[in-house]
Write an enzyme that holds these catalytic residues in place. Structure first.
Site, PDB file in Angstrom:
ATOM      1  N   SER A  43       0.804  -1.222   0.000  1.00 50.77           N
ATOM      2  CA  SER A  43       0.000   0.000   0.000  1.00 50.77           C
ATOM      3  C   SER A  43       0.840   1.277   0.000  1.00 50.77           C
ATOM      4  CB  SER A  43      -0.948   0.014   1.200  1.00 50.77           C
ATOM      5  OG  SER A  43      -0.235   0.171   2.413  1.00 50.77           O
ATOM      6  N   LYS A  46       0.663   4.530   6.929  1.00 53.31           N
ATOM      7  CA  LYS A  46       0.137   5.317   5.814  1.00 53.31           C
ATOM      8  C   LYS A  46       0.753   6.715   5.883  1.00 53.31           C
ATOM      9  CE  LYS A  46      -2.863   2.022   4.808  1.00 53.31           C
ATOM     10  NZ  LYS A  46      -2.714   1.152   3.619  1.00 53.31           N
ATOM     11  N   SER A  62      -4.750   0.590  -1.844  1.00 52.71           N
ATOM     12  CA  SER A  62      -4.541   0.907  -0.438  1.00 52.71           C
ATOM     13  C   SER A  62      -5.890   1.016   0.278  1.00 52.71           C
ATOM     14  CB  SER A  62      -3.777   2.231  -0.287  1.00 52.71           C
ATOM     15  OG  SER A  62      -3.743   2.644   1.069  1.00 52.71           O
TER      16      SER A  62
END
Length: 322
Positions: free
Chosen positions: A128, A183, A287
């Protein structure tokens, strides 16, 4: 005590085995805390009970030998067989159950403190964050950049910096806090985030991007378009696959404060609530992030990722990243 120690080690093996086999989700912070407490108990017992008892027994043995030799000397016997050195050494030796508990306490507590307050290692499990981070990258996370937090509880006790747009952050997954996610921060409290037609807007302004050509995604065995995206003065790279248009599904979103978001066939618009952040992966079309499961509360923040310290498949990956 040896039986109790064997039982504790057996429980540890079962816990780690089940974690490794995926039977349950482990909590390494809690495990290190419990190991620190248990080994501290053994260390205190060794220091104030067992070691003094062994030393007293060795001293008593030496006194008995000295008295025996003195008594024989009075009888005119100067040459005496036997040496208590080996027996004394055996008496002073630490039994295995203390060697593998009290002896490990300093190492475990140093690891616990370093991991809790300074730096924590993580392994990238998915694609991701490609192209910034690849599957198999071993990274370091700065635990004090966003403030000092209590281990296990993750409660902030000393504030420091706040996350800013562009930071790569490790956090506890809001859907299942036992799992850590990584992230990039794209929205801070009060921001309006729009991601429509594969383009990101912050507070109504498009985030600057610059085309860099194609990137071969080894995770998916396909090419994707790579762009340089800029937040302030910080530039990082993202992937966008025009063959995979955004699709957020017709089902209603039920994450906390989902009413702050509006969904359409083209994308999503969200108003980031106070004390929360909007996270997205750099591999934008591959993602699962805040577009799907919502905002990340500040109390879920673990730390700022900043360095790849190892990738066994590509040593050239070692170094800092943005």
């Amino acid at each position: 005590m040896s039986t109790l120690t064997a039982v504790l080690y057996g429980a540890l093996v079962v816990y780690l085995g089940g974690w490794f086999l995926g039977q349950w989700t482990g909590n390494f912070s809690l495990l290190l805390f419990l190991l620190s407490v248990v080994t501290l108990g053994y260390w205190l017992a060794e220091r104030y009970r067992y070691r003094p008892a062994r030393q007293a027994a060795a001293a008593a043995l030496e006194q008995q030998d000295t008295a025996r030799r003195a008594d024989l000397a009075r009888q005119g016997i100067d040459k005496v067989d036997g040496d208590v050195a080996a027996a004394k050494e055996k008496l002073l030796a630490q039994p295995w159950w203390l060697d593998w508990t009290a002896g490990l306490f300093p190492v475990i507590v140093v690891i616990f403190l370093l991991r809790s307050f300074l730096f924590e290692p993580f392994k990238i499990p998915s694609g991701s964050m490609i192209p910034t981070l690849l599957v198999g990258d071993l990274i370091l996370v700065n635990k004090f950049h966003y403030g000092i937090r209590l281990p296990v509880l993750n409660t902030k006790i000393i504030p420091n910096h706040d996350p800013v747009r562009g930071d790569v952050v490790v956090f506890r997954y809001p859907v299942d806090p036992r799992v850590d996610y990584i992230k990039r921060v794209v929205g801070v409290p009060g921001d309006e985030i729009r991601y429509v037609n594969q383009k990101l807007y912050v507070n109504g302004q498009p985030v600057p991007v610059k085309a860099l050509g194609d990137f071969y995604n080894e995770d998916r065995l396909r090419y994707a378009q790579m762009f340089a995206e800029t937040f302030g003065e910080q530039e990082h790279r993202i992937l966008v696959d025009p063959q995979r248009p955004a699709f957020y599904g017709p089902e209603p979103k039920t994450f906390p404060m989902h009413e702050n978001c509006q969904y359409s066939a083209e994308g999503v618009t969200c108003k980031v609530p106070a004390g929360h952040y909007f996270m997205m992966g750099d591999n934008r079309d591959d993602s699962q992030d805040s577009r799907f499961w919502g905002f990340v509360p500040d109390e879920n923040i673990v730390g700022r990722a900043f360095f790849v310290w190892m990738n066994l498949g590509d040593l050239g990956r070692i170094g800092s990243f943005h």
